[in-house]
Design a protein around this motif. Sequence first.
Motif, PDB file in Angstrom:
ATOM      1  N   PRO A 100       0.804  -1.230   0.000  1.00 36.22           N
ATOM      2  CA  PRO A 100       0.000   0.000   0.000  1.00 36.22           C
ATOM      3  C   PRO A 100       0.834   1.277   0.000  1.00 36.22           C
ATOM      4  O   PRO A 100       0.367   2.318  -0.483  1.00 36.22           O
ATOM      5  CB  PRO A 100      -0.807  -0.120   1.298  1.00 36.22           C
ATOM      6  N   ASN A 101       2.050   1.234   0.521  1.00 39.74           N
ATOM      7  CA  ASN A 101       2.866   2.441   0.640  1.00 39.74           C
ATOM      8  C   ASN A 101       4.087   2.430  -0.267  1.00 39.74           C
ATOM      9  O   ASN A 101       5.021   3.209  -0.055  1.00 39.74           O
ATOM     10  CB  ASN A 101       3.317   2.620   2.094  1.00 39.74           C
ATOM     11  N   SER A 102       4.116   1.550  -1.248  1.00 39.80           N
ATOM     12  CA  SER A 102       5.267   1.465  -2.125  1.00 39.80           C
ATOM     13  C   SER A 102       5.320   2.672  -3.060  1.00 39.80           C
ATOM     14  O   SER A 102       4.299   3.067  -3.653  1.00 39.80           O
ATOM     15  CB  SER A 102       5.218   0.170  -2.940  1.00 39.80           C
ATOM     16  N   TYR A 103       6.499   3.227  -3.205  1.00 35.95           N
ATOM     17  CA  TYR A 103       6.684   4.397  -4.063  1.00 35.95           C
ATOM     18  C   TYR A 103       6.522   4.035  -5.536  1.00 35.95           C
ATOM     19  O   TYR A 103       6.096   4.865  -6.350  1.00 35.95           O
ATOM     20  CB  TYR A 103       8.071   4.992  -3.814  1.00 35.95           C
ATOM     21  N   TYR A 104       6.854   2.787  -5.904  1.00 34.62           N
ATOM     22  CA  TYR A 104       6.890   2.395  -7.300  1.00 34.62           C
ATOM     23  C   TYR A 104       5.514   2.092  -7.878  1.00 34.62           C
ATOM     24  O   TYR A 104       5.387   1.925  -9.098  1.00 34.62           O
ATOM     25  CB  TYR A 104       7.795   1.173  -7.474  1.00 34.62           C
ATOM     26  N   ILE A 105       4.497   1.974  -7.049  1.00 35.61           N
ATOM     27  CA  ILE A 105       3.165   1.668  -7.583  1.00 35.61           C
ATOM     28  C   ILE A 105       2.154   2.761  -7.204  1.00 35.61           C
ATOM     29  O   ILE A 105       0.951   2.499  -7.207  1.00 35.61           O
ATOM     30  CB  ILE A 105       2.672   0.299  -7.068  1.00 35.61           C
ATOM     31  N   LYS A 106       2.655   3.943  -6.914  1.00 30.24           N
ATOM     32  CA  LYS A 106       1.727   5.036  -6.625  1.00 30.24           C
ATOM     33  C   LYS A 106       0.899   5.423  -7.845  1.00 30.24           C
ATOM     34  O   LYS A 106      -0.173   6.004  -7.713  1.00 30.24           O
ATOM     35  CB  LYS A 106       2.508   6.242  -6.105  1.00 30.24           C
TER      36      LYS A 106
END
Length: 499
Positions: A100-106
Amino acid sequence: MDEYSEDYEEPDLNEQIFHNNVREQIIFLLLFLLLNLASYGILRYCRRQGREDYYSSDEDEVIVFRISTWMCTFSLAVSIGAVLLLPISIVSNEVLILYPNSYYIKWLNSSLIQGLWNYVFLFSNLSIFVLLPFAYLFTESEGFFGHKKGLKARLYETSTVFCLLGVVVLGFAYVISAVIDQDKSSIQTILNFWSYYLPFLYSCISFLGVLILLVCTPIGFVRLFDVVGGLLIKPRDINEEYDACALEEEYLRSRLRRAQYARTGYKLPPPMTPADDLTRLGNGRLQHELGGRLSRFEFKRKMLDYERNTSFFIRSMSYPTAMLLLIGLTIIVVLLVLQNSISLLIGIRALPLSSKQFTLGVSSLSKLGPFGAAMEIVLIIYLIVTSSIGLYTVPFVNRIIPKYKSTPFSYILANCALLLIISSALPLLSKILGITNFDLLGDFGSIEWLGNFQIVLLYNLSFAAASTLVVANKFTVKVRRELFARLVENYMFLISFVT
């Protein structure tokens, strides 16, 4: 540091919305270009390389078929996108739950998936009601009598006939809507084409699509069971079959060389069978037919060669495993459909007509988590495969099956139309049968007949009954005995190999 913090300003909300919108449009454009490249490759693989269409000596004819090919490529890309809607949405939801907090899948959010559904719906309407009819009329046009022949004359005739066809279709839509719902049929609604009649026409097309899937999917089950069951029971000598295939391939290659050398009607060598229909063909058609048969036998020989070079254990386990997999997937589909029918009857599950906005990444679609979501994707792919096989097994449709470098352009248009209809109905099928809990987004979830309880329940019961009959008829005593014998044989071979 303080000076830097004073100069730094929080990004404006409108600026963030603008950047998010630009990013989404770039993703849509890249995805659409990728689908178009794949679609063009498929059409190039199947399209006939003949002088009568794309490779004509007439420049206007070449332009006409080139434009029509682009329209077919666009429609096929939309079909592939419609097929991938549910798998992409399910995978996106599970990825957002896991990270939920991954930068790569924002960049992966509800707005992106919602936009994808809206674009597919819009382009499906555009392809069904505009591009494919226009492409067919454009290729068949010659220009009005008395006008100078050329591209402009053909375009003028196509536009005129297309407008007349649109008026006729709009009239039929008005009559049908008046019969179904008299309250919404008035003179004022005739002009309300974009917001009423176009969704109504698409709902009729989607209903036709799910009816086609209701017929074709059980037929696909039957075809798969017939093929795998026949290979399971029939004793096969792969070496003998490979030698026969290689002999037939060499024979066809010899005939093709003689036909190319003679450049006339082909008579020698004599056919292997007395009723060889190739003797009635002219040299051009003869070379084309021989080339197609030669390609099929080359592919078959390569597959047999690969199969005979594999180990005995893998070769003997492949067909029992395939049969068990088909039985398992079909039984799971039937159980899910029966569960969905019972849930609809007692009111646990709502009708597939979407009435709320789905937020991506909040909760898993399945009680089993990622495993359940993966199972849903497998079942959806299984429905795609079986419905496609069943569609091209139907007696009238099997005449237009695409073939390598030998499919006329009229057949390509018909295949694109059929694939677009069933692919656009596939998300509706998965939701109606309860295969997935993912809500239908955009205008897909606002199709009115999805809220009809009698239609949805009758569809579920019909699908479950047809699928159950397929399993009962095809999983016969002979198949069960042979399957059990193969499993025992492989089990004993495995035990002896280990010991």
